[in-house]
Scaffold this motif. Structure first.
Motif, mmCIF file in Angstrom:
data_model
loop_
_atom_site.group_PDB
_atom_site.id
_atom_site.type_symbol
_atom_site.label_atom_id
_atom_site.label_comp_id
_atom_site.label_asym_id
_atom_site.label_seq_id
_atom_site.Cartn_x
_atom_site.Cartn_y
_atom_site.Cartn_z
ATOM 1 N N ARG A 29 -31.704 -17.810 4.217
ATOM 2 C CA ARG A 29 -30.365 -18.381 4.320
ATOM 3 C C ARG A 29 -30.062 -18.797 5.756
ATOM 4 O O ARG A 29 -29.548 -19.889 6.016
ATOM 5 C CB ARG A 29 -29.331 -17.379 3.850
ATOM 6 N N LYS A 30 -30.391 -17.922 6.695
ATOM 7 C CA LYS A 30 -30.120 -18.205 8.113
ATOM 8 C C LYS A 30 -30.930 -19.412 8.590
ATOM 9 O O LYS A 30 -30.426 -20.259 9.329
ATOM 10 C CB LYS A 30 -30.447 -16.980 8.961
ATOM 11 N N ASN A 66 -37.829 -11.752 3.583
ATOM 12 C CA ASN A 66 -36.415 -11.370 3.651
ATOM 13 C C ASN A 66 -35.587 -12.615 3.387
ATOM 14 O O ASN A 66 -35.500 -13.512 4.226
ATOM 15 C CB ASN A 66 -36.099 -10.783 5.030
ATOM 16 N N ASN A 76 -23.107 -7.268 -2.785
ATOM 17 C CA ASN A 76 -24.557 -7.487 -2.796
ATOM 18 C C ASN A 76 -25.185 -7.128 -4.135
ATOM 19 O O ASN A 76 -26.267 -6.535 -4.202
ATOM 20 C CB ASN A 76 -25.232 -6.684 -1.674
ATOM 21 N N SER A 111 -32.421 -13.136 3.208
ATOM 22 C CA SER A 111 -31.262 -13.374 4.073
ATOM 23 C C SER A 111 -31.679 -14.199 5.285
ATOM 24 O O SER A 111 -30.889 -14.975 5.823
ATOM 25 C CB SER A 111 -30.642 -12.048 4.512
ATOM 26 N N ASP A 155 -30.745 -14.395 -3.771
ATOM 27 C CA ASP A 155 -29.565 -14.792 -3.016
ATOM 28 C C ASP A 155 -30.054 -15.347 -1.683
ATOM 29 O O ASP A 155 -30.424 -14.598 -0.779
ATOM 30 C CB ASP A 155 -28.685 -13.545 -2.802
#
Length: 613
Positions: free
Chosen positions: A107-108, A102, A254, A104, A61
């Motif tokens: 994505r950022k 990581n 999640n 996430s 993800d």
């Protein structure tokens, strides 16, 4: 024969190297290596489930989500299969030293990097983001995610954004080496699918198109998509693949991608509608299908890729020869290089003079046209008019008029007339000087070997112009000396014949009678005119000889002699400064060398993969 992973992994490595070097073909007529290598482009309308499909293929993800246009820049996603047990990590091309474990944060970073180019608005940009993901749970693959096709601009976007997105998507899918992953939600009428409409236009036979049907679990009860998945509603050369994305509730909870894949498999296996197709459905199958087909495409394209690589290598090596090899560090080698460059310039300069290149003919034009015109335009008619002759002769006689022939008057008339020749003589010297200076400038510009060294160019120009100034001064002295020589000693025989010519006229008494009349002074002017004409002819032949001898011949023989003497006295640091290259050429050489290394490495790697039967 090589494995599928080794072939596609090789393509991935080459594509990444091309990206790092910016090998996008802007400076070559050949297609780039990147363009020659096949890749998969993901196309779909907004909210068609593109992001979910990509995340399912990757098993992570990592993509930004939201409403409206979320993908605002192309994302070039390279998947690299690693050994089992290795940790997943991601790398961005714009952050080459940083590994992301990581996702996430991945994505950022995608969102932040998008905003850095497009701002916080909903603007789009064709500048791609390059992301590599290394994992044992992926297949070797390159996927390109593009902004979703739309029919309406959202708030904060110009009306042109609809066309801009379509133009951007077309720029990718129109390439013959592009495989199209056309994403369409199952709960939407296929006839209105933006992805299918576009793929049909650029790939009418369906040979490059893979149809993907998403959101099968969200279809109305009592309906199914079998007509599409079994190829009846819209047949393609490749089989349709159905995908079940994670629901928004799964995303909010999640639910990890591994669990989502398991649930996807269960959906198809247990579905009364799709159970018989379960072996050819799902994101895992899609990834393997794309990878297998990509390997097949690579096999067929390798001969053309090798041909392109060989042509590119030849082109790059020729350009490197044109740009020149790096400069030596040793002072002796540097001095040798400078001397060779000077000789190369000197050869070009002499070709201009000798007729191998244009320019030298202009010097002949000075002697054939400029000088004769200047001589013809000298004001001898006014200077030798009867009125001026009377004035000069009378002034020369003083209180005692001449008895027979006004010799002093003749000499004054001739001396003052000869002074007029100084201006054409000097003008010829100066005109040839300007031509030589221009030929020096052009020769420096036309000496390919010198283009790398602007400092040396300036030094050669300065030394050449300094030498030409010396040659001009010498030439001017010589040509003016020719004029002065005519004043220093008149040709006596010319004047001794004049009385005889008068006597042959038959009436010497008449010449005595009208000695002080206007006719007398007119004859004096006529005699001087004849003498000046004879001198003009002499100078017309003599001035070119003096100019060529003092300027042209010297320029050919010793233009840089003084510069060579100065070079021998320079220290190593000064020699190095002369070979200080134009930074743009240095950068261009480095780029060419890196690209050449890339292409040779790619050729070696392809040769080492012994898959060609």
């Amino acid at each position: 024969m090589a494995t599928m992973e080794s072939l596609i992994g090789l393509v991935n490595r080459i594509q990444r190297a091309c990206t790092v070097l910016g090998d996008h073909g802007g400076d070559t007529a050949l297609p780039t290596l990147w363009e020659a290598l096949p890749s998969v482009v993901v196309v779909g309308g907004q909210s068609s489930g593109k992001s979910s499909v990509l995340e399912s293929v990757v098993g992570r993800d990592f993509l930004p989500r939201g409403s409206g246009i979320v993908t605002r820049r192309p994302l070039v996603l390279q998947l690299h299969k690693t050994e089992p047990g290795k940790q997943d990590y991601a790398e961005f091309l714009h952050l080459p030293q940083k590994k992301f474990t990581n996702f996430s944060m991945v994505r950022k970073e995608i969102q932040d990097e998008t905003d850095r180019v497009t701002g916080k608005s909903k603007q789009i940009s064709p500048i791609p983001i390059h992301l590599s993901i290394h994992s044992p749970n992926v297949v070797n693959l390159t996927l390109i995610d593009l902004p979703g096709l739309t029919k309406v601009a959202v708030e904060g976007q110009p009306e042109s954004v609809v066309q801009e997105i379509e133009t951007m998507v077309r720029s990718y899918v129109e390439k013959p080496n592009c495989l199209i992953l056309a994403i369409t939600p199952a709960n939407q009428d296929l006839a209105t699918s933006d992805a299918i409409k576009l793929s049909r236009e650029v790939d009418p036979t369906g040979e490059r198109t893979f149809g993907v049907l998403t959101k099968l679990d969200l279809m109305d009860k009592g309906t199914n998509a079998l007509d599409i998945l079994e190829g009846r509603a819209y047949p393609l050369q490749r089989p349709w693949v159905g995908i079940v994305n994670r629901s928004q509730a799964d995303i909010n909870r999640n639910v990890d991608m591994i669990a989502a894949r398991r649930r996807e498999r269960e959906f198809f296996v247990t579905s009364p509608d799709y159970g018989h197709l379960a072996g050819g459905m799902g994101s895992e199958y899609l990834a393997k299908l794309l990878s297998r087909h990509l390997e097949s495409v690579i096999r067929t394209r390798i001969p053309g890729i090798i041909s392109l690589i060989n042509r590119s290598i030849d082109e790059l090596e020729a350009e490197l020869d044109h740009l020149g090899r790096p400069v030596a560090i040793d002072s002796g080698a540097q001095l040798y290089t400078i001397l060779e460059l000077c000789r190369a310039f000197d050869r070009v300069f002499q070709e201009h003079l000798d007729g191998g290149r244009p320019g030298g003919d202009r010097i002949y034009g000075v002697f054939d046209s400029h000088l004769p015109d200047a001589l013809r335009k000298l004001p001898f008619d006014r200077h030798l008019s009867p009125q001026n002759v009377r004035k000069v002769v009378s002034e020369a006689d003083g209180y005692q008029p001449h008895l027979i022939a006004p010799e002093q008057g003749y000499r004054r008339l001739i001396d003052s007339a000869l002074n007029y020749f100084r201006a054409p003589a000097e003008s010829s010297v100066d005109t040839v000087h300007r031509i030589l200076k221009e030929l020096v400038r052009r020769s420096i510009g036309e000496t390919q070997e010198l283009k790398r060294f602007p400092t040396l160019q300036a030094e050669i120009a300065a030394a050449s112009n300094e030498a030409l100034e010396r040659f001009r001064e010498d030439s001017k002295k010589t040509t003016l000396r020719l004029v002065d020589m005519e004043s220093s000693y008149l040709t006596v025989d010319f004047f001794r014949k004049l009385p005889q010519e008068v006597e042959r006229g038959g009436n010497p008494t008449a010449s005595t009678v009208d000695r002080y009349t206007e006719g007398h002074f007119r004859r004096i002017g006529s005699n001087v005119t004849l003498y000046i004409g004879m001198v003009a002819e002499t100078l017309r032949n003599g001035i070119p000889k003096a100019v060529v001898h003092c300027q042209v011949k010297e320029a050919k023989r010793s233009l840089l002699d003084h510069f060579y003497t100065q070079l021998g006295q320079k220290e190593a640091k000064q020699l190095a400064q002369l070979l200080d290259e134009d930074p743009r050429l240095m950068e261009r050489r480095q780029q060419c060398a890196k690209r050449l290394e890339l292409y040779k490495s790619a050729r070696d790697e392809i040769d080492s993969v012994t898959w060609i039967r």
